[in-house]
Design a protein around this motif. Structure first.
Motif, PDB file in Angstrom:
ATOM      1  N   ASP B  51       0.866  -1.179   0.000  1.00  0.00           N
ATOM      2  CA  ASP B  51       0.000   0.000   0.000  1.00  0.00           C
ATOM      3  C   ASP B  51       0.903   1.228   0.000  1.00  0.00           C
ATOM      4  OD1 ASP B  51      -1.561   2.163   0.764  1.00  0.00           O
ATOM      5  OD2 ASP B  51      -2.813   0.986   2.112  1.00  0.00           O
ATOM      6  N   THR B  52       0.766   2.083  -1.003  1.00  0.00           N
ATOM      7  CA  THR B  52       1.646   3.255  -1.042  1.00  0.00           C
ATOM      8  C   THR B  52       0.885   4.486  -1.532  1.00  0.00           C
ATOM      9  OG1 THR B  52       3.822   4.030  -1.766  1.00  0.00           O
ATOM     10  CG2 THR B  52       2.504   2.941  -3.422  1.00  0.00           C
ATOM     11  N   VAL B  53       1.336   5.652  -1.090  1.00  0.00           N
ATOM     12  CA  VAL B  53       0.650   6.890  -1.469  1.00  0.00           C
ATOM     13  C   VAL B  53       1.057   7.292  -2.887  1.00  0.00           C
ATOM     14  CG1 VAL B  53       2.458   8.400  -0.483  1.00  0.00           C
ATOM     15  CG2 VAL B  53       0.105   9.241  -0.698  1.00  0.00           C
ATOM     16  N   LEU B  54       0.065   7.749  -3.681  1.00  0.00           N
ATOM     17  CA  LEU B  54       0.327   8.253  -5.037  1.00  0.00           C
ATOM     18  C   LEU B  54       0.097   9.759  -5.131  1.00  0.00           C
ATOM     19  CD1 LEU B  54      -1.602   5.599  -7.206  1.00  0.00           C
ATOM     20  CD2 LEU B  54       0.845   5.628  -6.689  1.00  0.00           C
ATOM     21  N   TRP B  55      -0.831  10.259  -4.331  1.00  0.00           N
ATOM     22  CA  TRP B  55      -1.309  11.645  -4.514  1.00  0.00           C
ATOM     23  C   TRP B  55      -1.825  12.113  -3.159  1.00  0.00           C
ATOM     24  CZ3 TRP B  55      -0.992  14.435  -9.001  1.00  0.00           C
ATOM     25  CH2 TRP B  55      -1.809  15.535  -9.184  1.00  0.00           C
ATOM     26  N   ARG B  56      -1.328  13.221  -2.669  1.00  0.00           N
ATOM     27  CA  ARG B  56      -1.712  13.671  -1.321  1.00  0.00           C
ATOM     28  C   ARG B  56      -3.041  14.428  -1.320  1.00  0.00           C
ATOM     29  NH1 ARG B  56       2.269  11.212   2.008  1.00  0.00           N
ATOM     30  NH2 ARG B  56       4.306  11.579   1.062  1.00  0.00           N
ATOM     31  N   PRO B 242      12.202  14.281   0.560  1.00  0.00           N
ATOM     32  CA  PRO B 242      11.553  14.887   1.728  1.00  0.00           C
ATOM     33  C   PRO B 242      12.502  14.938   2.920  1.00  0.00           C
ATOM     34  CG  PRO B 242      10.122  13.242   0.729  1.00  0.00           C
ATOM     35  CD  PRO B 242      11.460  13.127   0.035  1.00  0.00           C
ATOM     36  N   GLY B 243      12.494  16.077   3.598  1.00  0.00           N
ATOM     37  CA  GLY B 243      13.340  16.241   4.776  1.00  0.00           C
ATOM     38  C   GLY B 243      14.746  16.699   4.445  1.00  0.00           C
ATOM     39  N   ASP B 283       5.609   6.036   3.505  1.00  0.00           N
ATOM     40  CA  ASP B 283       4.826   7.123   2.896  1.00  0.00           C
ATOM     41  C   ASP B 283       5.529   8.480   2.997  1.00  0.00           C
ATOM     42  OD1 ASP B 283       2.763   5.780   1.824  1.00  0.00           O
ATOM     43  OD2 ASP B 283       1.233   6.479   3.236  1.00  0.00           O
ATOM     44  N   GLN B 284       6.115   8.735   4.181  1.00  0.00           N
ATOM     45  CA  GLN B 284       6.708  10.069   4.393  1.00  0.00           C
ATOM     46  C   GLN B 284       7.983  10.272   3.576  1.00  0.00           C
ATOM     47  OE1 GLN B 284       6.445   7.743   6.774  1.00  0.00           O
ATOM     48  NE2 GLN B 284       8.372   7.543   7.926  1.00  0.00           N
ATOM     49  N   ASP B 285       8.490   9.203   2.971  1.00  0.00           N
ATOM     50  CA  ASP B 285       9.704   9.332   2.159  1.00  0.00           C
ATOM     51  C   ASP B 285       9.391   9.644   0.703  1.00  0.00           C
ATOM     52  OD1 ASP B 285      11.313   8.567   4.372  1.00  0.00           O
ATOM     53  OD2 ASP B 285      10.724   6.486   4.017  1.00  0.00           O
ATOM     54  N   LEU B 289       3.670  13.950  -6.991  1.00  0.00           N
ATOM     55  CA  LEU B 289       3.615  14.978  -8.029  1.00  0.00           C
ATOM     56  C   LEU B 289       2.815  16.198  -7.569  1.00  0.00           C
ATOM     57  CD1 LEU B 289       4.173  15.928 -10.908  1.00  0.00           C
ATOM     58  CD2 LEU B 289       2.200  14.600 -11.669  1.00  0.00           C
ATOM     59  N   ASP B 290       1.713  15.972  -6.871  1.00  0.00           N
ATOM     60  CA  ASP B 290       0.921  17.123  -6.430  1.00  0.00           C
ATOM     61  C   ASP B 290       1.646  17.914  -5.341  1.00  0.00           C
ATOM     62  OD1 ASP B 290       0.339  14.827  -4.811  1.00  0.00           O
ATOM     63  OD2 ASP B 290      -1.298  15.925  -3.889  1.00  0.00           O
ATOM     64  N   GLU B 291       2.466  17.241  -4.543  1.00  0.00           N
ATOM     65  CA  GLU B 291       3.286  17.985  -3.575  1.00  0.00           C
ATOM     66  C   GLU B 291       4.275  18.878  -4.296  1.00  0.00           C
ATOM     67  OE1 GLU B 291       4.430  15.888   0.420  1.00  0.00           O
ATOM     68  OE2 GLU B 291       4.417  14.360  -1.147  1.00  0.00           O
TER      69      GLU B 291
END
Lengths: 82, 474
Positions: B51-56, B242-243, B283-285, B289-291
């Motif tokens: 499960d991974t994030v694609l779009w925030r 990120p970071g 996820d936080q890594d 694209l929207d970010e």
């Protein structure tokens, strides 16, 4: 179709001054000599102006082919070309 | 439709195919939208669920991507394990990437090329590949690696590529040798190099120390300066992690503008997890694209508006964006792109329309044009200092930036566009965690390997068990 000349864009290094050396042009409608005048037009939310021959009476402008296939085409390409 | 514990409804945002990040087998994947956030979920019978994030959700997902036909069962069966473009691939080649070495003079924390070390192909071998891959008058060749400048014969390679008829020749480089060896830059320019894609992650040495294990800002500046001296345009290429450097996105844009016309634009690459990386991503890594879109607009301080950045009509909309601008003497940007209700360029496609060819011409022209102004401008530039926010690249050879030019005059406008074009673009590479066949089948950046063209993200795909390992073609 075989004899029809393919109209290709004019490259910037081939641009000619639009009004220089141009023969006198007569407005087809008003039969008056056209005069150089700054002409404004819009394309995709951008406004531009350049000097063209314009009829002093009806305001019709004459756009030479080399301008249409040269600078104008380049402006269009720069605004569309994405 | 499902309801999560929080009460927010979950909807399906499309079905696709991906791979198991452990074994690489093709598996079904589902995009799931919760509120404005979109995630990819997939399940491998042998290795479990992922499960991974694609779009925030910082932009509207559907509005950005539009309607795209999902991959059907039976289509692109081997897409994730591609060994060469198949007839079902939806894009022709925009850019061909050729690896001329696997050696490198750095050892970065992040590198898509990984740790593979093989002997360099001979000059004759490289020439044979270039001869094979070139379509005279069309080919956009990216010389890559490893670090291509470790080869002393790189100018000979460029000369040969030019002779073969490559239309544009791009060098992907970390800039070390370009900074230290001016004569090498001169030879590349004389050989016909079109432009440089320069690894450029930020405007402080802390960023380089974190990502590249050494301070490099002054090295990057010398590389840019040397390229400018010989008329080679430079595109800055930051990998956004990120970071580490996501807060410097606006500063990188301003830095690029100050070095215009030597710098022709910024090409952002949100970090992807393949090749060599420090750890597998949570996820936080990820920097979606929207970010990135949001950060570019927000951090640009008004230089870039939301509607100036649009999805490419070449690659898949989720693979990146582009914005076309002109830098102005007061170090602001004039936008040429604007998202419109009825777009001037991406209307109904005419028969024979090739998005890859259109994109190739667009980026090639933008990054390659204005060499005369570039040479003249570079000569008058001083190295950036602590003043003026860290940069004092000159205002176009002493021209008074307060004097406004009339860009509604067609001649003035065209001269400016030809000489001071500036692009903001991005490429969001995919990894084993978020690979989407719908995107991969539309890829136009192809890696040439021994007579075959492979979509970039398939060529460098690294299974999570092999991370930091070596990509071995079988």
């Amino acid at each position: 179709m075989a004899d029809q000349e393919i109209k290709r864009p004019v490259k910037p290094e081939q641009y000619q001054p639009v009004l220089e050396g141009m023969p006198e042009m007569i407005c087809r409608k008003c039969r008056l000599p056209m005069e150089p005048a700054e002409t404004y037009f819009e394309y995709l939310d951008h406004g531009f102006h350049t000097k063209l021959l314009r009829c002093p009476k009806c305001g019709e402008v004459y756009i030479p082919e080399e301008l249409a296939r040269g600078k104008m085409a380049e402006v269009e390409q720069n605004l569309e070309d994405k | 439709m499902m309801e999560k514990e929080s009460g927010v409804q979950e909807t399906t945002a499309g079905n696709t195919f991906s791979i198991c990040p452990v074994c690489g087998r093709r598996i079904a994947a589902k995009r799931v939208q919760t509120g404005r956030e979109v995630r990819m979920r997939k399940h491998c019978q042998a290795h479990g669920s992922f499960d991974t994030v694609l779009w925030r959700g910082l932009r509207d997902w559907q509005e950005w991507r539009g309607d795209i036909e999902p991959p059907g069962e039976g289509e692109c069966l081997r897409c994730g394990n591609c060994r060469g473009l198949c007839p079902e691939h939806k894009r022709s080649t925009c850019c061909t990437l050729l690896e001329v070495t696997s050696r490198c003079n750095m050892n970065c924390a992040f590198c898509f090329a990984g740790d593979c070390l093989e002997p360099d192909p001979s000059l004759e071998q490289v020439k044979a590949w270039i001869f094979d891959l070139t379509v005279p008058g069309k080919t956009f060749l990216q010389l890559s690696g490893g670090e291509p400048t470790v080869r002393d014969d790189l100018p000979d390679i460029v000369t040969f590529a030019k002779k073969c008829g490559c239309r544009y020749i791009q060098l992907n480089s970390n800039g070390l040798r370009l900074a230290e060896d001016e004569d090498y830059v001169r030879r590349l320019a004389e050989a016909g190099l079109s432009f440089v894609f320069l690894q450029f992650d930020g405007i402080t040495d802390e960023v380089y120390t974190a990502l590249r294990k050494r301070p490099l800002l002054s090295v990057k500046e010398r590389a840019i300066d040397n390229c400018g001296k010989y008329g080679i345009g430079v595109t800055l290429v930051p990998v956004i992690v990120p970071g580490v450097n996501e807060h410097q996105i606006g500063d990188i844009i301003r830095y690029g503008i100050r070095w215009s016309p030597v710098v022709r634009g910024v090409h952002f690459q949100p970090v992807s997890y393949f090749g060599r990386i420090p750890a597998l991503p949570e996820d936080q890594d990820r920097f979606t694209l929207d970010e990135l879109l949001d950060a570019v607009v927000r951090q640009s301080g008004g230089l870039v508006q939301e509607n100036n950045l649009i999805p490419s009509c070449c690659d898949h909309p989720m693979c990146g964006f582009h914005g076309d601008f002109v830098t102005l003497p007061d170090r602001t940007l004039m936008a040429l792109t604007a998202k419109r209700q009825t777009c001037g360029c991406c209307g109904p496609e005419e028969p024979g329309f090739d998005p890859a060819e259109k994109n190739r011409e667009f980026i090639g022209r933008r990054w390659n044009s204005g060499k005369e102004a570039l040479l003249a401008g570079a000569a008058s530039r001083s190295a950036p200092t602590e003043q003026d926010g860290g940069f004092t690249a000159s205002d176009e050879g002493g021209k008074d930036a307060s004097v406004k030019e009339d860009y509604t005059d067609m001649d003035v406008f065209l001269k400016r566009v030809r000489e001071y074009g500036f692009t903001l673009t991005s490429m969001d590479f995919q990894d084993a965690g978020n690979l989407d066949f719908e995107r991969l089948r539309q890829c136009s950046l192809h890696v040439y390997r021994r007579g075959r063209w492979i979509p970039f993200c398939a060529a460098y795909m690294t299974l999570f068990g092999d991370i930091s390992g070596c990509y071995n073609e079988t």
